[in-house]
Every structure is written in C-alpha cells, then in structure tokens.
Design an enzyme around this catalytic site. Structure first.
Site, PDB file in Angstrom:
ATOM      1  CD  GLU A  67     -16.118 -57.984 -69.300  1.00 33.75           C
ATOM      2  OE1 GLU A  67     -16.283 -57.423 -70.380  1.00 33.75           O
ATOM      3  OE2 GLU A  67     -15.198 -57.664 -68.512  1.00 33.75           O
TER       4      GLU A  67
ATOM      5  CD  GLU B  77     -12.003 -60.638 -68.417  1.00 32.92           C
ATOM      6  OE1 GLU B  77     -11.840 -59.412 -68.623  1.00 32.92           O
ATOM      7  OE2 GLU B  77     -12.802 -61.325 -69.067  1.00 32.92           O
TER       8      GLU B  77
HETATM    9  C1  BGP Z   1     -13.038 -57.452 -70.842  1.00 26.43           C
HETATM   10  C2  BGP Z   1     -13.134 -58.720 -71.652  1.00 26.43           C
HETATM   11  C3  BGP Z   1     -11.870 -59.341 -72.044  1.00 26.43           C
HETATM   12  C4  BGP Z   1     -10.681 -58.403 -72.146  1.00 26.43           C
HETATM   13  C5  BGP Z   1     -10.691 -57.322 -71.091  1.00 26.43           C
HETATM   14  C6  BGP Z   1      -9.585 -56.306 -71.268  1.00 26.43           C
HETATM   15  O1  BGP Z   1     -14.096 -56.651 -71.236  1.00 26.43           O
HETATM   16  O2  BGP Z   1     -13.865 -59.706 -70.924  1.00 26.43           O
HETATM   17  O3  BGP Z   1     -12.145 -60.000 -73.258  1.00 26.43           O
HETATM   18  O4  BGP Z   1     -10.539 -57.916 -73.400  1.00 26.43           O
HETATM   19  O5  BGP Z   1     -11.913 -56.664 -71.065  1.00 26.43           O
HETATM   20  O6  BGP Z   1     -10.029 -55.292 -72.110  1.00 26.43           O
HETATM   21  P1  BGP Z   1      -9.202 -54.849 -73.388  1.00 26.43           P
HETATM   22  O7  BGP Z   1      -8.792 -56.109 -74.069  1.00 26.43           O
HETATM   23  O8  BGP Z   1     -10.138 -54.022 -74.150  1.00 26.43           O
HETATM   24  O9  BGP Z   1      -8.020 -54.078 -72.871  1.00 26.43           O
END
Ligand code: BGP
Length: 475
Positions: free
Chosen positions: A180, A373
């Site tokens: 990201e 993701e």
């Molecule tokens: C993205 C990241 C991940 C993961 C995901 C889910 O920004 O790449 O690391 O964390 O978000 O978000 P969160 O964990 O805040 O629910």
C-alpha cells in the site's frame, strides 16, 4: 458459479508486524511499527503528529508479540495447507534481516528464520508471495535519517533486497516492493516511518519520500530481474474506486481527482513516469520534488510485472463532501454510501465495487492483477467452542463472485486471491485483536491477554471447499 484456472493462486495474507511477534528475537532490531501503541495514542503516532518518544511508559505495543507466528509458524502453515492454500502472501521484517538497516552484512539468524519459513511452505507446495516492506522500516533508519525522508533509504533498501533476492532465488517467484505505497500520504509514520518537524511542509515531505520509495521500487525491480529472471515483481496499492456522490459534473470531477491521488503511485510504477496531472498538481502546490539525474530513466526502464492491491470497499466523494456521515474504511476519508451496508468498524461492503475496481485497474495498466488483501474485520464470538462466522463467509462469497465475473466475463487477468488476515492478527489501523479477519481464530484480546491457541472458524472448511472446487462451490 464460474471456475477459475487451475493455476489460480488461492491463498491468504498477513504481514510480519501484525502476526510474527518476536520483535526482538533472533537478532531482530526494532522496527517503526514496534513503537506504535494500541489505544488513544495510536492514531497520532501513525499519522506522524505524535512523537513516539513522548508516549506514556505503560503503553502497550501489539506488534511485540502479535500472534507469535515467529514461534508457531509450522502449526499455522499446516493449517493453511489443510485449507488447500496454493500460495501465502506474507512479509519479511526488514529489521529482522538488517537490525539497524546500516549493517554491511545481513543478520544470518533472520535470513535463516525466513529460509525455514519458506521451506515449510514449499513442503506443502504453497507458493511464497513476499512483501519486501509492509510498513515496518528499521527504527534506527527513522531515528538517524528520518526514514524515507532521506534518499539514503534507497541504498539501505537495495542492500536488503540484494540479500533476500540472492538468498531466496528460485524459491520466491512473486515479490512486491512496498505494501500500500499510497498509505504514506494518509498515515505517513505507519506507511513509511515519516513524522514532521516544525516548519516542514508535510505534503512536500510526503511527496519527496514517495519519490524515494518509487525510485527504490524501480531499482529493486531491476535488481530482482538481474538476480532471478524468472521472478515477478509487483507494486501494491490500497485500492477501492471513488464514486461521485451525484451526477453533478463537479462530483464526478472530484471522484476522478481522488482516484488519481491513489493511482499516481501505480502510474509511476507501472507506466514508468510521473503523469502530467501529477506534475501539474505539484506545480500548483509549489512542491518541487528533488530528483537526481537518471531518476526518470530508472523509473521508465524498470516498471512492474503485475499490479497487486488491497480491496475492502469502494469510496465516495463529492465536490463539497459532507463528512458528517463519514464512514470508516481503510484510512481514506469517504462519505457514507446510502446504498451500502457497513461492518462493525464502519467499513462499507461493496462486492460489485471490486469488479469495478479490477476493471479500472486493468483498463489503466493492462498488466495482470493480484488481489492480495480482501476481507471482513468483525467481532467473532466463541460459543460452545465454535466460531460461527457466516457474516465473513457471506462477505467473501460475494467478493469472490465479483472477482470471478471480472475474470470470466470481463477478461481481467488475475494471478491470485489472498484474503487478508487468513489467521487472526493485529489490526493495522486500530491495533486491536478484536477486529478479526481470519479463517483461524487466535485466543488473544486487545490488551494482549490469551493463550494464543488457534481454532478453526466455520469459514475454515468453507474456504477449503472453495479452493478445492476452483472457486465453483461457494456454498
Ligand atoms: C491494510 C494493510 C493491512 C491490513 C488491512 C486491514 O491497510 O495493508 O496491513 O491491516 O489494511 O486493515 P485493519 O487491520 O486496519 O483492519
């Protein structure tokens, strides 16, 4: 339901700083995420406005133990194999391999850990998909150089890449340079270890740091191909298209501008140059990104092989956005979309938005995509020893249908699908364990209490059937 090709990489995804723990084990040095606390101070440290040196002495840092995959990875990988994973997306902790980032030689214990980890995956025919940097930069590089503010980070990053590309040549076929990469604009300390000094123009600092990461990414792509011509290198975007709030042309224009705020990074990494709109925007802002002779050639000659991205939801904006009804949703501000439901954290649920985003990305870049993701963060309850996460099955089923439509009806080439947090891990934005994504439950709470015992959720067997049927049986 439509099937996906037999070589489609079904799997799951995690990140070192959110699952490994062992934050000071095996010679690992502290990383920037290791100084991001859980609780009210988290946001301020993540967005670079609160100095982590000023945190209360009793702060709790979830990354220190996370879910202890550092010691339990063999058990976890066996569970992934039981689900039938074809691949597993994970990240190396940079400071496990270069504890301060400045060492001449890598920390052998760190390399050995990842070598054993990768051998365990290969034992089960699970393809390793490695994120080189998933937010965590060696803390020493932040303390001495200001992290990616400094152009020196490029050389430190390349030294790290050289060590891992050579050590894992032939074993890792899919790399991605930065998780990201656009996150540094929204949460600069989480995304790239950046914080701001008095008198600095934060936006100028962020664009300069972005330039350093973009050059590093291009040079890493070149290095990877030199060391192993058979490997593929991807970029990685926090994606999710912006919808205009109305058909008012001004709202449509606002949505285009917000999308460009994200696509800018991938435009550079995939098309090899700063797009004209970005040059004009920087000019308008009075920001002159310092470039060295040769930077533009490096960007142009070393574009990525595939486009990896995270998708949790679409976003919504307007010329004059009304954020009073703002929804949650992977960091970027979005108005609430009245047509969509939301998760307990306010992240709106839009499966068709995934198909739309996939088509936009493929139309723009004409390169294979990789969904690395996707998933639903939810509060899972253990009732009589069972975790019935039908809501997660529903979310994933609808997003897999949308993904399959993009592939089979729209012709979008897709390498694989690795739902986020395939095992419960620490939430990046909230630092919570309560926000669970996994097919596997981990007994640990927000304050760090629990046995770390792993338990299969209802979605574990559901996803196993999905993979076994090539995406046909979505139940
Ligand atoms: C993205 C990241 C991940 C993961 C995901 C889910 O920004 O790449 O690391 O964390 O978000 O978000 P969160 O964990 O805040 O629910």
């Amino acid at each position: 339901m439509s099937k996906l090709p037999d070589n489609f990489l079904w799997g799951g995804a995690t990140a070192a700083n959110q699952c490994e723990g062992g934050y000071n084990a095996g010679g690992k040095g502290p990383g920037t995420v290791d100084v991001i606390p859980w609780g009210p101070n988290r946001r301020g440290v993540m967005d670079g406005t609160l100095d982590y040196h000023d945190l209360p002495g009793d702060s709790y840092f979830p990354s220190h133990e996370a879910v202890d995959m550092y010691h339990r990875y063999k058990e976890d990988i066996a569970l992934f194999a039981e689900m039938g994973f074809k691949c597993y997306r994970f990240s190396f902790a940079w400071s496990r391999i270069f504890p301060t980032g400045e060492e001449e030689e890598p920390n052998e214990e760190g390399l050995k850990f990842y070598e054993d980890f990768i051998n365990e995956l290969i034992k089960y025919q699970i393809e390793p998909v490695v994120t080189i940097c998933h937010f965590d930069v060696p803390l020493h590089l932040e303390q001495k150089y200001g992290s990616w503010k400094s152009r020196k980070l490029i050389d430190f990053y390349l030294k790290y890449c050289d060590a891992i590309f050579k050590r894992f040549k032939g074993k890792v076929k899919y790399w991605m340079t930065f998780n990201e990469i656009n996150m540094l604009m929204h949460l600069p300390f989480l995304g790239a270890g950046i914080s701001f000094k008095a008198g600095e123009n934060p936006e100028a600092v962020k664009y300069q740091a972005a330039h350093h990461e973009l050059v590093a990414s291009a040079l890493a792509t070149r290095l990877a191909h030199e060391i192993d011509p058979d490997c593929q290198v991807g970029c990685m975007l926090a994606a999710g298209t912006f919808y205009p709030y109305s058909c008012n042309p001004e709202d449509v224009w606002a949505a285009l501008e917000r999308d460009r705020g994200n696509y800018f990074f991938i435009d550079v990494q995939s098309r090899g140059a700063y797009p004209n709109y970005a040059k004009k925007l920087l000019e308008k802002k009075g920001i002159a990104v310092a470039m060295e002779p040769g930077d533009e050639a490096v960007l142009k000659e070393n574009t990525v092989d595939y486009i990896a991205f995270s998708y949790y939801s679409s976003r919504l904006t307007a010329a004059n956005p009304d954020y009073s009804t703002m929804t949650g949703g992977n960091v970027m501000k979005s108005m609430r979309n009245p047509h969509l439901k939301a998760s307990e954290w306010g992240w709106q649920i839009d499966p068709l938005g995934l198909r739309t985003t996939m088509n936009q990305l493929y139309d723009r870049y004409q390169k294979p995509l990789f969904i690395v993701e996707n998933g639903l963060g939810a509060v899972d309850e253990v009732v009589n020893g069972e975790i019935n996460d039908d809501y997660r099955i529903d979310y994933l089923r609808e997003h897999i249908k949308a993904m399959e439509a993009a592939v089979n009806e729209d012709g979008v080439p897709l390498i694989g699908y690795t739902p986020w947090g395939c095992i419960d891990i620490v939430s990046a934005s909230s630092g919570e364990m309560k926000k669970r994504y996994g097919f596997i439950y981990v007994d640990k709470d927000n304050e760090g209490h629990g046995s770390l015992k792993r338990m299969k959720k209802k979605s574990f067997d559901w996803y196993k059937k999905v993979i076994a049927s090539g995406g046909e049986e979505l139940g």
